[in-house]
Design a protein around this motif. Structure first.
Motif, short mmCIF file in Angstrom:
data_model
loop_
_atom_site.label_atom_id
_atom_site.label_comp_id
_atom_site.label_asym_id
_atom_site.label_seq_id
_atom_site.Cartn_x
_atom_site.Cartn_y
_atom_site.Cartn_z
N GLU A 158 -2.35 1.19 -2.70
CA GLU A 158 -3.01 2.42 -1.99
C GLU A 158 -3.64 1.71 -1.31
O GLU A 158 -5.24 1.26 -2.26
CB GLU A 158 -3.18 3.58 -2.51
N ILE A 159 -3.76 1.06 0.09
CA ILE A 159 -4.67 0.85 1.24
C ILE A 159 -5.38 1.98 1.54
O ILE A 159 -4.85 2.64 2.13
CB ILE A 159 -3.92 -0.23 2.05
N ARG A 160 -6.78 2.13 1.70
CA ARG A 160 -7.27 3.43 1.72
C ARG A 160 -8.15 2.66 2.79
O ARG A 160 -9.62 3.57 3.36
CB ARG A 160 -8.51 3.84 0.68
N LEU A 161 -7.64 1.75 4.23
CA LEU A 161 -8.94 1.80 4.78
C LEU A 161 -8.50 3.28 5.49
O LEU A 161 -10.21 3.16 6.29
CB LEU A 161 -7.66 0.69 5.61
N GLN A 162 -7.80 3.62 6.21
CA GLN A 162 -7.80 4.60 6.95
C GLN A 162 -9.01 5.95 6.57
O GLN A 162 -9.82 6.02 7.66
CB GLN A 162 -6.84 5.37 7.31
N LEU A 191 -5.03 1.82 -6.91
CA LEU A 191 -3.58 1.67 -7.68
C LEU A 191 -3.70 3.29 -8.03
O LEU A 191 -4.48 4.08 -8.89
CB LEU A 191 -3.99 1.03 -9.26
N LYS A 192 -2.17 2.69 -8.09
CA LYS A 192 -1.12 4.76 -7.14
C LYS A 192 -0.06 4.66 -8.53
O LYS A 192 0.89 3.87 -7.84
CB LYS A 192 -1.55 5.20 -6.01
N LYS A 193 0.05 5.75 -9.54
CA LYS A 193 1.24 5.82 -9.63
C LYS A 193 2.37 6.05 -8.95
O LYS A 193 2.31 6.63 -7.87
CB LYS A 193 0.96 6.81 -10.69
#
Length: 74
Positions: A4-8, A65-67
């Motif tokens: 998961e890209i958490r940029l926002q 990392l995300k399931k």
């Protein structure tokens, strides 16, 4: 597992716009937009380093990392 890209979320926390991040990192705004929507197939390591430097954060703050749903159902 998915990345998961958490940029926002980070931009909101830092009160920074995508345009400001583009100005600081020289990463094109359409690429930043794709990162913010978690719709990027690959992220160059130099771009990730520039983002971390501009936002004064660690790589683990940007990527998580995300399931995926199939794994959660098990």
């Amino acid at each position: 597992m998915l990345i998961e890209i958490r940029l926002q979320q980070l931009l909101k926390e830092k009160r920074m716009s995508q345009r400001e991040l583009e100005r600081r990192t020289k990463i094109f705004q359409p690429t930043i937009s794709k990162m913010c929507s978690n719709n990027l197939q690959h992220m160059p390591l130099d771009a990730l380093a520039k983002i971390c430097e501009a936002l004064e954060c660690e790589i683990s703050d940007v990527l998580r990392l995300k399931k995926n749903e199939e794994e959660e159902a098990k």
